[in-house]
Enzyme design. Structure first.
Site, PDB file in Angstrom:
ATOM      1  N   LYS A   1      -8.345  -0.075  10.622  1.00  0.00           N
ATOM      2  CA  LYS A   1      -8.349  -1.125   9.606  1.00  0.00           C
ATOM      3  C   LYS A   1      -7.408  -2.242  10.041  1.00  0.00           C
ATOM      4  CE  LYS A   1      -7.306  -1.957   4.769  1.00  0.00           C
ATOM      5  NZ  LYS A   1      -7.048  -1.356   3.460  1.00  0.00           N
TER       6      LYS A   1
ATOM      7  N   CYS B   1       0.805  -1.221   0.000  1.00  0.00           N
ATOM      8  CA  CYS B   1       0.000   0.000   0.000  1.00  0.00           C
ATOM      9  C   CYS B   1       0.842   1.278   0.000  1.00  0.00           C
ATOM     10  CB  CYS B   1      -0.963  -0.025   1.183  1.00  0.00           C
ATOM     11  SG  CYS B   1      -2.042  -1.474   1.172  1.00  0.00           S
TER      12      CYS B   1
ATOM     13  N   GLU C   1      -5.863   5.163  17.058  1.00  0.00           N
ATOM     14  CA  GLU C   1      -5.940   5.403  15.608  1.00  0.00           C
ATOM     15  C   GLU C   1      -7.038   6.418  15.299  1.00  0.00           C
ATOM     16  OE1 GLU C   1      -4.282   4.691  13.026  1.00  0.00           O
ATOM     17  OE2 GLU C   1      -3.175   2.809  13.287  1.00  0.00           O
TER      18      GLU C   1
ATOM     19  N   LYS D   1     -13.057  -1.424   9.852  1.00  0.00           N
ATOM     20  CA  LYS D   1     -13.041  -2.448   8.807  1.00  0.00           C
ATOM     21  C   LYS D   1     -12.209  -3.634   9.279  1.00  0.00           C
ATOM     22  CE  LYS D   1     -11.130  -3.106   4.268  1.00  0.00           C
ATOM     23  NZ  LYS D   1     -10.102  -2.656   3.385  1.00  0.00           N
TER      24      LYS D   1
HETATM   25  C1  PBG Z   1      -6.829  -1.500  -0.186  1.00  0.00           C
HETATM   26  C2  PBG Z   1      -8.084  -2.115   0.312  1.00  0.00           C
HETATM   27  C3  PBG Z   1      -8.327  -3.455   0.676  1.00  0.00           C
HETATM   28  C4  PBG Z   1      -9.685  -3.536   0.958  1.00  0.00           C
HETATM   29  C5  PBG Z   1     -10.221  -2.265   0.800  1.00  0.00           C
HETATM   30  N1  PBG Z   1      -9.208  -1.388   0.404  1.00  0.00           N
HETATM   31  C6  PBG Z   1      -7.429  -4.609   0.672  1.00  0.00           C
HETATM   32  C7  PBG Z   1      -6.400  -4.726   1.701  1.00  0.00           C
HETATM   33  O1  PBG Z   1      -6.218  -3.860   2.553  1.00  0.00           O
HETATM   34  O2  PBG Z   1      -5.684  -5.711   1.665  1.00  0.00           O
HETATM   35  C8  PBG Z   1     -10.439  -4.780   1.351  1.00  0.00           C
HETATM   36  C9  PBG Z   1     -11.908  -4.745   1.112  1.00  0.00           C
HETATM   37  C10 PBG Z   1     -12.604  -6.048   1.112  1.00  0.00           C
HETATM   38  O3  PBG Z   1     -12.075  -7.113   1.471  1.00  0.00           O
HETATM   39  O4  PBG Z   1     -13.785  -6.032   0.737  1.00  0.00           O
HETATM   40  N2  PBG Z   1      -5.900  -1.155   0.726  1.00  0.00           N
END
Ligand code: PBG
Length: 328
Positions: free
Chosen positions: A198, A129, A236, A251
């Protein structure tokens, strides 16, 4: 008052009274639909996510018209570019895949609210990322270098017409860097939805097929959160609020209801989004296909639970189905 004076079943006697005392509601207006936009002339089905496709620009207009008819009012975009390189330079081109997609969507339906995922994993050849520092013994992602280009990517989405940007790369300082850069370039009106909390989750499995963004080495544990941690989520979130996040996100969704609850309790004044991720969606789909669960009932229950925990709205791959179910 104790039983027998108190009998909670009195308020469950028929559908009318049950609806009158219902505490949480799910509306289509609470749902944001993720869309995968790919380069080239052809759309492709995503095997692990029934009903979802990698859409080419040619098919995007039609899709937006269908979604508009269904009553879907907000989408979040993920791009699958033609070229990947070490720094994800396709991500901030004026005619990059997302930049073009925004224009197609806005031409078809100017009122469709377009959120863009701002990240590098779909644009880098290594699938991380951000930038990799070559000299680092573990080839880790260079936080501060990544911030410079993440801001550039966010600005390029805003310039192309995005209504909101959603940085998901989990770099420290990412919200502040984007806010400053947007403000300097005349986009102080563009809100930031921060993927503040996240987790390094295995529930993202199907997404990595969908967005072709799996890391080619290592994992995301040096930037995404440890699923075992909860107090850290508050740090965070607090940092991102300080840096100017307009909306916070947790998330994944369903497996992290305790986190959604804690964040809402700690920051009741900040809108909260939850992302019901690809794995959560695909598990329900797969079990329903086998006839083991009722897809509609389980999907609706999973989403109402996320709202009950404290989310104001939800990014969900079920948005199309929700539109149909709630219309029935
Ligand atoms: C990108 C991103 C991801 C997801 C959303 N944005 C993948 C990750 O972080 O590996 C996952 C979303 C999903 O599983 O529906 N960074």
């Amino acid at each position: 008052m104790q039983f027998p004076v108190t009998r909670l079943r009195r308020l469950r006697g028929n559908p009318v009274i049950r609806d009158l005392v219902q505490e949480t509601h799910l509306r289509l207006d609470d749902c944001v639909l993720p869309l995968f936009i790919r380069h080239g002339e052809k759309s492709f089905d995503i095997g692990s996510m029934p009903g979802h496709r990698q859409l080419c620009l040619k098919d995007l207009s039609q899709e937006i018209s269908t979604l508009t008819q269904l009553g879907i009012r907000a989408v979040i975009l993920f791009g699958i570019p033609e070229n990947k390189d070490a720094i994800g330079s396709d991500s901030y081109l004026d005619d990059g895949i997302i930049q073009q997609a925004i224009k197609v969507i806005k031409t078809q339906n100017p009122a469709m609210y377009v959120i863009t995922d701002v990240c590098f994993c779909e644009y880098t050849d290594h699938g991380h990322c951000g930038f990799i520092c070559e000299n680092h013994p573990t080839q880790d992602v260079d936080n501060d270098k990544t911030l410079e280009l993440i801001a550039k990517q966010a600005l390029s989405h805003a310039k192309a017409g995005a209504d909101m940007v959603a940085p998901s790369g989990n770099m420290d300082g990412m919200v502040g860097a984007i806010r400053t850069y947007l403000d300097q370039h005349g986009f102080s009106h563009t809100p930031i939805l921060s993927y503040a909390v996240k987790y390094a989750s295995s529930f993202y499995g199907p997404f990595r097929e969908a967005a072709e963004g799996a890391p080619q080495f290592g994992d995301r544990k040096t930037y995404q959160m440890n699923p075992a941690n909860s107090n850290e989520a508050l740090r965070e979130a607090a940092l991102d609020v300080e840096e100017g996040a307009d909306i916070l996100m947790v998330k994944p969704g369903g497996p992290y209801l305790d986190i959604i609850y804690r964040i809402k309790q700690a920051f009741p004044q900040v809108p909260l989004c939850a992302y019901q991720v690809s794995g959560e969606f695909s598990m329900i789909k797969a079990a329903a296909e086998k006839g083991w669960i009722d897809e509609k009932k389980v999907a609706l229950e999973s989403l109402i639970s996320i709202k009950r925990a404290g989310a104001d709205f939800i990014i969900t791959y079920f948005a199309r189905e929700i539109a149909k179910w709630l219309n029935d």
